[in-house]
Design a protein around this motif. Structure first.
Motif, mmCIF file in Angstrom:
data_model
loop_
_atom_site.group_PDB
_atom_site.id
_atom_site.type_symbol
_atom_site.label_atom_id
_atom_site.label_comp_id
_atom_site.label_asym_id
_atom_site.label_seq_id
_atom_site.Cartn_x
_atom_site.Cartn_y
_atom_site.Cartn_z
ATOM 1 N N THR A 138 6.582 4.821 3.955
ATOM 2 C CA THR A 138 5.342 4.090 3.721
ATOM 3 C C THR A 138 4.299 5.027 3.118
ATOM 4 O O THR A 138 4.022 6.094 3.681
ATOM 5 C CB THR A 138 4.800 3.511 5.033
ATOM 6 O OG1 THR A 138 5.813 2.685 5.624
ATOM 7 C CG2 THR A 138 3.556 2.679 4.786
ATOM 8 N N SER A 141 -1.336 6.504 0.622
ATOM 9 C CA SER A 141 -2.404 5.927 -0.184
ATOM 10 C C SER A 141 -1.796 4.919 -1.148
ATOM 11 O O SER A 141 -0.599 4.947 -1.435
ATOM 12 C CB SER A 141 -3.146 7.017 -0.967
ATOM 13 O OG SER A 141 -2.258 7.707 -1.836
ATOM 14 N N THR A 142 -2.590 4.012 -1.634
ATOM 15 C CA THR A 142 -2.118 2.984 -2.564
ATOM 16 C C THR A 142 -2.913 3.065 -3.856
ATOM 17 O O THR A 142 -4.000 3.631 -3.917
ATOM 18 C CB THR A 142 -2.265 1.583 -1.955
ATOM 19 O OG1 THR A 142 -3.658 1.370 -1.611
ATOM 20 C CG2 THR A 142 -1.432 1.446 -0.700
ATOM 21 N N ASP A 143 -2.325 2.490 -4.908
ATOM 22 C CA ASP A 143 -3.010 2.423 -6.199
ATOM 23 C C ASP A 143 -2.787 1.031 -6.775
ATOM 24 O O ASP A 143 -2.578 0.075 -6.024
ATOM 25 C CB ASP A 143 -2.512 3.533 -7.133
ATOM 26 C CG ASP A 143 -0.991 3.546 -7.246
ATOM 27 O OD1 ASP A 143 -0.364 2.475 -7.056
ATOM 28 O OD2 ASP A 143 -0.418 4.621 -7.511
ATOM 29 N N TYR A 146 2.238 -1.930 -6.324
ATOM 30 C CA TYR A 146 2.502 -2.411 -4.963
ATOM 31 C C TYR A 146 3.735 -1.686 -4.437
ATOM 32 O O TYR A 146 4.853 -1.904 -4.918
ATOM 33 C CB TYR A 146 2.734 -3.918 -4.991
ATOM 34 C CG TYR A 146 2.903 -4.555 -3.627
ATOM 35 C CD1 TYR A 146 1.818 -4.751 -2.787
ATOM 36 C CD2 TYR A 146 4.161 -4.978 -3.196
ATOM 37 C CE1 TYR A 146 1.973 -5.360 -1.547
ATOM 38 C CE2 TYR A 146 4.328 -5.584 -1.960
ATOM 39 C CZ TYR A 146 3.227 -5.774 -1.133
ATOM 40 O OH TYR A 146 3.394 -6.371 0.082
ATOM 41 N N PRO A 147 3.577 -0.799 -3.440
ATOM 42 C CA PRO A 147 4.710 -0.025 -2.943
ATOM 43 C C PRO A 147 5.672 -0.872 -2.106
ATOM 44 O O PRO A 147 5.256 -1.712 -1.314
ATOM 45 C CB PRO A 147 4.052 1.058 -2.072
ATOM 46 C CG PRO A 147 2.605 1.048 -2.441
ATOM 47 C CD PRO A 147 2.313 -0.368 -2.834
ATOM 48 N N ASN A 176 -1.066 -4.379 1.289
ATOM 49 C CA ASN A 176 -1.028 -3.179 0.459
ATOM 50 C C ASN A 176 0.367 -2.644 0.178
ATOM 51 O O ASN A 176 0.543 -1.820 -0.715
ATOM 52 C CB ASN A 176 -1.850 -2.064 1.120
ATOM 53 C CG ASN A 176 -3.311 -2.427 1.241
ATOM 54 O OD1 ASN A 176 -3.913 -2.935 0.287
ATOM 55 N ND2 ASN A 176 -3.891 -2.188 2.406
ATOM 56 N N TYR A 177 1.368 -3.067 0.931
ATOM 57 C CA TYR A 177 2.729 -2.567 0.724
ATOM 58 C C TYR A 177 3.726 -3.458 1.443
ATOM 59 O O TYR A 177 3.362 -4.263 2.305
ATOM 60 C CB TYR A 177 2.866 -1.118 1.206
ATOM 61 C CG TYR A 177 2.664 -0.939 2.700
ATOM 62 C CD1 TYR A 177 3.736 -1.033 3.597
ATOM 63 C CD2 TYR A 177 1.399 -0.664 3.225
ATOM 64 C CE1 TYR A 177 3.545 -0.875 4.963
ATOM 65 C CE2 TYR A 177 1.207 -0.511 4.592
ATOM 66 C CZ TYR A 177 2.280 -0.614 5.445
ATOM 67 O OH TYR A 177 2.098 -0.467 6.805
#
Length: 211
Positions: A138, A141-143, A146-147, A176-177
């Motif tokens: 996991t 951080s996100t950008d 979409y992970p 977020n993921y």
């Protein structure tokens, strides 16, 4: 079950896999080939044949969807080479034209030469495939992407009218993921604390259901 995620249609299989038809890509996580043999080597008695069963399920999915690519988001192998990895090398020949992409997980400890001999392309960290970013653990951080990850073997508990309680592996899609279920049947489950707007899809014996 078919869902829409970030504008893309994804098929969630009760065999613990996602098929992304637009990319002709079958996506799994945490296959853990060699886990039972590794445990037996260290004196822990576990049933033989678990790895064979997992590969039979995977073969069925490949035959069903006929993908161009199989993407494994980490922990395809459990440790170093052993008898189950040798058996996999024979199984792999059946699908010699299928592209295997492996995002390296914390358990993937084969040598570069061994991955090459198995015709597996090893990706050290992550794979970007708009609108998704595939990664093993996991992300912290996100950008804009979409992970979609694996690693934690998510599970969800369902409650019956007579206070029955059963826990099943699940697909998790948060704001977020997302997290894939472990493909291997020889894994534990970790419960995710739900947040607002989270979606859980439990994998029951009868199929995938939205929770």
């Amino acid at each position: 079950m078919t869902i829409i995620c970030k504008g893309e249609e994804l098929i969630l299989s009760k065999e613990r896999a996602i098929y992304w038809a637009a990319q002709k890509m079958l996506i799994i996580s945490d296959l853990h080939i060699g886990k039972s043999a590794h445990f037996r080597k260290h004196g822990i008695q576990v049933p033989a044949g678990i790895g064979d069963s997992d590969l039979q399920r995977l073969a069925g999915l490949i035959d069903l969807y006929d993908p161009q690519t199989l993407l494994i988001t980490g922990d395809m192998f459990h440790h170093k080479s052993n008898s189950e990895v040798t058996a996999f090398s024979e199984w792999r020949k059946r699908f010699s034209k299928l592209k295997f992409l492996l995002i390296k997980g914390n358990h993937d400890q084969l040598s570069p030469l061994e991955y090459a001999s198995l015709n597996i392309e090893l990706i050290q960290k992550e794979l970007s495939c708009t609108p998704f970013r595939f990664i093993h653990e996991t992300p912290e951080s996100t950008d804009a992407s979409y992970p979609i990850s694996g690693h934690i073997h998510p599970g969800v508990t369902l409650y019956g009218k007579a206070r029955q309680r059963l826990t099943f592996p699940c697909f998790y899609f948060g704001e977020n993921y997302a997290v894939l279920p472990a493909f291997s049947a020889f894994t534990g489950l970790s419960k995710i604390q739900p947040q607002k707007n989270d979606r859980f899809y439990a994998i029951t014996p009868s199929g995938v259901i939205a929770v």
